[in-house]
Design a protein around this motif. Structure first.
Motif: not given
Length: 387
Positions: A297-298, A307-310, A329-330, A345-346
């Motif tokens: 997930v990105y 890209i902020a996080w993965s 996020v789901i 943050s992911g």
């Protein structure tokens, strides 16, 4: 991932799908099985408000029967042809219509109607008030996505590359446009969207187009993905997730291609990043979220695409497209779990098992409720509680 279509026939398509889904013979068992879920301390909880059984969904033929929401009603359909309207807040059934056909695409809602489509390309419009059948239309090809409804038209996108605009009141054809398909494509099509008088559609050739909703004339066209490699498998660049419109921007992503942000007015590219997905993206909290084909997930910055996080802890779990709901996020997975991620943050902040079957169909967000439909037909309305 949906299976593949090829002009030479379904047998070749299925064989190629197996080839694409299988990993090299020298890979270990751990590299082909879904990763085990990690433990964490949850800080949010998804709580069921109501649930219902709407009937099974034909996952093998990739029926994409996403529920539709309008006029306080949630309209859901099963592959067996049962269409049911539920009160959005309580889940109380309002009406039920049995069409006695095998539904493959829907549910499109708006302008007082709900539209579903069967495997033979027959579109059926129902009255949102009582489920009465209003009109039917026979399109030339199979439809496995939801029709778009707005600007007085219903727009269907077929698996053989056609966009058709119908009069929403009568079902009369107003216009059609045909696209030449690549030799090999994923099974499925993106549901078109209507915004500001434009029909915006993702195509199996990796392009995004905007048509005038009144007459179907092309207003702009932009390539999201460029086919790479010499083998046909390597050149599959379908856009199977619906475009997402936010203000004057359109966000879309392709398989084995890119995720992009474009101007809704003229299709001019704002940014593009390499990506691979067969789902829609989600937008919220300053980010664009994407479930990659591998299970990562990105999050990308809305303005510039960095890209902020993965998050790589859900590999091979056949994730659904992401939903941005109540500032989290789901994503759903093949075992019926919903995973809640921190949008900044992911990291995992919640998890809920809503069924024991896969969650593949796009989730629907409406205010304080998240609606999820699993492949065995369990429809669940959820709300978010924070610890």
């Amino acid at each position: 991932m949906g299976f593949l279509n090829r002009a030479v026939g379904r047998t070749a398509a299925v064989a190629l799908a197996v080839a694409l889904g299988a990993c090299a013979s020298n890979e270990s068992k751990e590299d082909v099985e879904p990763v085990d879920l990690v433990d964490f301390a949850p800080s949010v909880q998804l709580r069921e408000v109501w649930s219902a059984d709407v009937g099974s969904i034909d996952e093998k033929r990739y029926a994409m029967l996403q529920p539709g929401l309008a006029d306080g009603k949630l309209i859901a359909a099963s592959s067996d042809g049962e269409v049911t309207a539920f009160d959005r807040s309580s889940g109380r059934p309002q009406w039920e219509t049995d069409l006695d056909i095998e539904l493959s695409g829907g549910v499109g809602v708006g302008l007082g109607i709900a539209v579903v489509v069967d495997y033979r390309g027959r579109a059926v419009a129902l009255d949102l008030r009582n489920g009465a059948q209003l009109w039917t239309y026979q399109v030339s090809g199979e439809v496995v996505s939801a029709p778009a409804i707005g600007s007085s038209v219903v727009v269907l996108q077929t698996v053989d590359g056609k966009l058709v605009g119908l009069d929403a009141s009568s079902g009369e054809e107003l216009w059609s446009q045909t696209t030449t398909l690549p030799v090999l494509t994923l099974r499925g099509t993106a549901a078109p969207v209507i915004s500001g008088g434009l029909v915006i559609a993702g195509l199996d050739n990796g392009k995004l187009v905007a048509l005038d909703a009144r007459d179907g004339i092309t207003r702009w066209e932009q390539r999201v993905a460029i086919p790479q490699g010499s083998a046909e498998l390597e050149r599959v660049v379908d856009i199977d997730g619906s475009p997402v419109v936010r203000g004057d921007l359109v966000f879309a992503a392709s398989y084995q291609g890119r995720v992009v942000a474009l101007s809704k007015e003229n299709g001019r590219g704002l940014w593009a990043r390499d990506a691979s997905t067969n789902h829609s993206v989600a937008v919220g909290g300053g980010h664009v979220y994407l479930s990659g084909a591998s299970g990562s997930v990105y999050a990308y910055n809305v303005g510039a695409g960095q890209i902020a996080w993965s998050n790589n802890e859900l590999l091979r779990r056949e994730l659904s497209g992401p939903a941005y709901f109540q500032d989290v996020v789901i994503v759903g997975d093949l075992e019926g779990y919903l995973h809640v991620l921190d949008p900044s943050s992911g990291q995992f902040i919640g998890r809920e098992e809503v069924d024991n079957d896969s969650i593949r169909i796009p989730m629907l967000v409406d205010g304080d409720l998240l609606f999820v439909l699993s492949d065995d037909g369990k429809l669940v309305a959820l709300t978010l509680a924070r610890s």
